[in-house]
Design a protein around this motif. Structure first.
Motif, PDB file in Angstrom:
ATOM      1  N   VAL A 171     108.749 141.271 -16.683  1.00 27.81           N
ATOM      2  CA  VAL A 171     107.344 141.646 -16.212  1.00 27.81           C
ATOM      3  C   VAL A 171     106.684 142.600 -16.660  1.00 27.81           C
ATOM      4  N   ASP A 172     107.311 144.174 -17.133  1.00 28.23           N
ATOM      5  CA  ASP A 172     106.930 144.941 -17.519  1.00 28.23           C
ATOM      6  C   ASP A 172     106.235 144.395 -18.843  1.00 28.23           C
ATOM      7  N   ARG A 214     102.931 142.427 -18.638  1.00 26.80           N
ATOM      8  CA  ARG A 214     102.099 143.184 -18.165  1.00 26.80           C
ATOM      9  C   ARG A 214     101.385 144.151 -19.342  1.00 26.80           C
ATOM     10  N   PRO A 255      94.901 147.763 -14.255  1.00 29.78           N
ATOM     11  CA  PRO A 255      96.613 147.444 -13.980  1.00 29.78           C
ATOM     12  C   PRO A 255      96.464 146.327 -12.837  1.00 29.78           C
ATOM     13  N   ARG A 256      95.628 146.838 -11.647  1.00 33.77           N
ATOM     14  CA  ARG A 256      95.606 145.802 -10.897  1.00 33.77           C
ATOM     15  C   ARG A 256      95.386 144.284 -11.207  1.00 33.77           C
ATOM     16  N   TRP A 257      94.348 143.982 -12.127  1.00 33.58           N
ATOM     17  CA  TRP A 257      93.945 142.752 -12.791  1.00 33.58           C
ATOM     18  C   TRP A 257      95.156 142.253 -13.579  1.00 33.58           C
ATOM     19  N   ASP A 309      98.351 142.651 -13.199  1.00 34.21           N
ATOM     20  CA  ASP A 309      99.506 142.520 -12.111  1.00 34.21           C
ATOM     21  C   ASP A 309      99.249 141.163 -11.686  1.00 34.21           C
ATOM     22  N   GLU A 310      97.875 140.946 -11.465  1.00 33.12           N
ATOM     23  CA  GLU A 310      97.522 139.517 -10.712  1.00 33.12           C
ATOM     24  C   GLU A 310      97.636 138.399 -11.906  1.00 33.12           C
ATOM     25  N   VAL A 314      99.561 138.560 -14.271  1.00 34.16           N
ATOM     26  CA  VAL A 314     101.166 138.259 -14.795  1.00 34.16           C
ATOM     27  C   VAL A 314     101.937 137.537 -13.409  1.00 34.16           C
ATOM     28  N   ALA A 315     101.347 137.866 -12.423  1.00 34.18           N
ATOM     29  CA  ALA A 315     102.002 137.163 -11.278  1.00 34.18           C
ATOM     30  C   ALA A 315     101.764 135.539 -11.099  1.00 34.18           C
TER      31      ALA A 315
END
Length: 142
Positions: free
Chosen positions: A16-17, A20, A30-32, A34-35, A37-38
């Motif tokens: 994940v890291d 990202r 960052p929030r974008w 994370d979305e 990658v999720a």
């Protein structure tokens, strides 16, 4: 970004890291990231693009302004501490910093664009030479 069509299976398998970090090279929100990658695993690149677009709808003006403010200007070498550094440096590698006329035109064009629009001009530079970018920069020689 390092998420290319042939590299999609590898992107799906990244920790994940690392995934990202690679997504942040496109847009340092960052929030974008994370979305995006999720949403893994992705079956095809169109799914990645769709997820990026959908996640973009929630980016605030402040987040966008912060990301744009950290983005290197056309013809500049990115700061290695920036998430965009690797991607931007590869794209802008065609700008010969020794060509003073091109460097001057790029600096003038960047300055004129930012004065006119209040933000850095971003363009996909891959495949374009420094001289082409120097003459294509909007507002360069109004």
């Amino acid at each position: 970004m390092s998420v290319t069509r042939p590299g999609l299976p590898a992107f799906n398998e990244l920790p994940v890291d690392e995934a990202r970090r690679r997504v942040l090279t496109c847009l340092d929100v960052p929030r974008w990231a994370d979305e995006v990658v999720a949403g893994r695993p992705y079956a095809h690149f169109g799914e990645v693009e769709a997820r990026m677009v959908a996640a973009s709808a929630t980016i605030s003006d402040g987040e966008l302004e912060r990301a744009l403010a950290r983005h290197p200007r056309i013809g500049e070498r990115a700061d290695a501490a920036q998430h965009e550094a690797g991607h931007s440096t590869r794209e802008q590698s065609g700008v010969d910093r020794g060509d003073t006329d091109v460097v001057r035109r790029l600096e003038e064009g960047n300055r004129a664009y930012e004065e006119r629009f209040g933000r850095v001009f971003i363009i996909r530079a891959a495949g374009r030479s420094g001289p082409v970018l120097a003459f294509d920069l909007p507002g360069s020689f109004d």
